[in-house]
Write a protein that holds these residues in place. Structure first.
Motif, PDB file in Angstrom:
ATOM      1  N   GLU A   1       0.830  -1.204   0.000  1.00  0.00           N
ATOM      2  CA  GLU A   1       0.000   0.000   0.000  1.00  0.00           C
ATOM      3  C   GLU A   1       0.870   1.263   0.000  1.00  0.00           C
ATOM      4  N   PHE A   2       1.981   1.204   0.721  1.00  0.00           N
ATOM      5  CA  PHE A   2       2.908   2.330   0.771  1.00  0.00           C
ATOM      6  C   PHE A   2       3.500   2.591  -0.610  1.00  0.00           C
ATOM      7  N   VAL A   3       3.970   1.523  -1.263  1.00  0.00           N
ATOM      8  CA  VAL A   3       4.532   1.658  -2.612  1.00  0.00           C
ATOM      9  C   VAL A   3       3.472   2.219  -3.554  1.00  0.00           C
ATOM     10  N   GLU A   4       2.261   1.679  -3.478  1.00  0.00           N
ATOM     11  CA  GLU A   4       1.181   2.147  -4.346  1.00  0.00           C
ATOM     12  C   GLU A   4       0.854   3.619  -4.091  1.00  0.00           C
TER      13      GLU A   4
ATOM     14  N   PHE B   1       0.992   8.978  -6.207  1.00  0.00           N
ATOM     15  CA  PHE B   1       1.360  10.392  -6.104  1.00  0.00           C
ATOM     16  C   PHE B   1       2.079  10.845  -7.372  1.00  0.00           C
ATOM     17  N   VAL B   2       3.019  10.035  -7.836  1.00  0.00           N
ATOM     18  CA  VAL B   2       3.766  10.397  -9.048  1.00  0.00           C
ATOM     19  C   VAL B   2       2.841  10.361 -10.259  1.00  0.00           C
TER      20      VAL B   2
ATOM     21  N   HIS C   1       1.136  13.574 -10.178  1.00  0.00           N
ATOM     22  CA  HIS C   1       2.041  14.732 -10.248  1.00  0.00           C
ATOM     23  C   HIS C   1       3.344  14.321 -10.945  1.00  0.00           C
ATOM     24  N   GLU C   2       3.288  14.087 -12.250  1.00  0.00           N
ATOM     25  CA  GLU C   2       4.453  13.592 -12.991  1.00  0.00           C
ATOM     26  C   GLU C   2       5.678  14.482 -12.859  1.00  0.00           C
ATOM     27  N   THR C   3       5.476  15.762 -12.628  1.00  0.00           N
ATOM     28  CA  THR C   3       6.614  16.667 -12.491  1.00  0.00           C
ATOM     29  C   THR C   3       7.424  16.350 -11.232  1.00  0.00           C
ATOM     30  N   TRP C   4       6.854  15.600 -10.331  1.00  0.00           N
ATOM     31  CA  TRP C   4       7.557  15.209  -9.109  1.00  0.00           C
ATOM     32  C   TRP C   4       8.361  13.919  -9.293  1.00  0.00           C
ATOM     33  N   ALA C   5       8.335  13.317 -10.466  1.00  0.00           N
ATOM     34  CA  ALA C   5       9.047  12.058 -10.691  1.00  0.00           C
ATOM     35  C   ALA C   5      10.540  12.195 -10.389  1.00  0.00           C
TER      36      ALA C   5
END
Length: 184
Positions: A5-8, A13-14, A17-21
């Motif tokens: 769940e944490f990984v998901e 989130f990414v 918000h793709e700019t946060w990749a």
């Protein structure tokens, strides 16, 4: 919250918000390579998920390469900080958590380092069981800084590219996305 769940949550989130990749790749790789957290942190799974997500969304290579570079820098910094902790604490590292709870971890890291020397730093980025302890042991042994950093930086970037690029291109292929769209 389970690890999955944490990984998901991070991958979601990414996705939103793709700019946060790029900054996320840096932080994930740093935590994956930092001595105390790498034991608990599912960094490789997160990086694979982010790379697959980027491929599925059709993000251009202009985002992929900076993510690899950010992950390489993050991995290098995590290892470097771990090295300096080992250099500072020396044998006293055995009294710090998590090593105090698992003294065999330091022993196995020392055996690995005794066998491979500076190359153990290079190999450590690729082998989960020793990733958490090798930079600390290198610091405990006072491996010369230039040898440590050379092995650290080269392996961190190979590791980052080896995790992110195959996931991006492989998942992009299997998901039917064009992972490297042509420029108009």
């Amino acid at each position: 919250m389970s690890v999955q769940e944490f990984v998901e949550a991070i991958v979601s989130f990414v996705r939103a918000h793709e700019t946060w990749a790029i900054p996320v790749a840096f932080v994930v790789a740093f935590l994956e390579s930092f001595c105390f957290l790498s034991i608990l942190w599912p960094g490789t799974a997160i990086l694979v998920g982010i790379a697959a997500l980027l491929a599925k969304s059709g993000v251009e290579l202009s985002v992929l390469w900076p993510a690899i570079i950010a992950a390489g820098i993050g991995g290098s910094f995590g290892y470097a900080l771990s090295y300096w902790i080992g250099l500072y604490y020396k044998q006293g590292i055995r009294q710090l958590w998590p090593f105090s709870r698992s003294p065999a971890m330091v022993d196995s890291g020392q055996a690995f380092f005794d066998r491979w020397g500076a190359l153990s730093v290079f190999f450590g980025h690729f082998f989960g069981p020793v990733r958490a302890v090798i930079p600390v042991v290198a610091g405990m042994y006072a491996l010369p800084q230039w040898q440590f950093q050379l092995a650290n930086i080269v392996s961190a970037f190979i590791w980052a590219a080896g995790i992110i690029a195959p996931s991006y291109f492989g998942f992009g292929y299997f998901l039917g996305a064009d992972p490297a769209p042509a420029a108009p």
